[in-house]
Write a protein that holds these residues in place. Structure first.
Motif, mmCIF file in Angstrom:
data_model
loop_
_atom_site.group_PDB
_atom_site.id
_atom_site.type_symbol
_atom_site.label_atom_id
_atom_site.label_comp_id
_atom_site.label_asym_id
_atom_site.label_seq_id
_atom_site.Cartn_x
_atom_site.Cartn_y
_atom_site.Cartn_z
ATOM 1 N N UNK A 34 0.829 -1.205 0.000
ATOM 2 C CA UNK A 34 0.000 0.000 0.000
ATOM 3 C C UNK A 34 0.861 1.252 0.000
ATOM 4 N N UNK A 35 1.934 1.254 0.781
ATOM 5 C CA UNK A 35 2.819 2.420 0.822
ATOM 6 C C UNK A 35 4.237 2.037 0.434
ATOM 7 N N UNK A 36 4.900 2.978 -0.194
ATOM 8 C CA UNK A 36 6.297 2.809 -0.579
ATOM 9 C C UNK A 36 7.005 4.128 -0.357
ATOM 10 N N UNK A 40 -1.106 3.612 -2.303
ATOM 11 C CA UNK A 40 -1.860 2.927 -3.361
ATOM 12 C C UNK A 40 -1.228 3.325 -4.693
ATOM 13 N N UNK A 41 -1.987 3.883 -5.615
ATOM 14 C CA UNK A 41 -1.418 4.278 -6.904
ATOM 15 C C UNK A 41 -1.096 5.771 -6.977
ATOM 16 N N UNK A 59 -1.836 -2.076 4.818
ATOM 17 C CA UNK A 59 -1.232 -0.818 5.255
ATOM 18 C C UNK A 59 -0.508 -1.015 6.585
ATOM 19 N N UNK A 60 -1.177 -1.666 7.536
ATOM 20 C CA UNK A 60 -0.573 -1.926 8.846
ATOM 21 C C UNK A 60 0.631 -2.849 8.686
ATOM 22 N N UNK A 61 0.517 -3.865 7.839
ATOM 23 C CA UNK A 61 1.649 -4.769 7.590
ATOM 24 C C UNK A 61 2.821 -3.999 6.989
ATOM 25 N N UNK A 62 2.548 -3.071 6.069
ATOM 26 C CA UNK A 62 3.608 -2.230 5.495
ATOM 27 C C UNK A 62 4.275 -1.398 6.582
#
Length: 88
Positions: A8-10, A26-27, A73-76
């Motif tokens: 979800x996030x980078x 996301x995108x 998102x939380x995992x990221x």
């Protein structure tokens, strides 16, 4: 700096400044700097969410996160914290 690609996030972790810069949600291209305590706060806040959420980008653009996307998102966030010294 280290690039971290999540589902979800980078973004990039700056080792010297001890901050993570989200560059993609996301995108969508974004530019938001998170300090360790902010990252932890976000993770804690979304950890127990069981319904979809709306995230507002640039104070005007709503982005919907489904229940599954919130889990990702939380995992990221957790992955970023575990990989970045000072974020754990």
């Amino acid at each position: 700096m280290s690039w971290i690609e999540g589902r979800i996030i980078s973004g990039e972790y700056d080792h010297e400044m001890n901050v993570f810069t989200i560059q993609k949600l996301k995108q969508f291209s974004v530019q938001s700097i998170l300090h360790p305590h902010q990252m932890q706060h976000l993770s804690n806040y979304y950890q127990n969410e069981d319904k979809e959420q709306i995230v507002i980008l640039y104070d005007q653009m709503p982005v919907r996160l489904s229940q599954e996307e919130i889990k990702q998102f939380v995992a990221d966030l957790d992955e970023i914290q575990s990989r970045c010294k000072g974020f754990s």
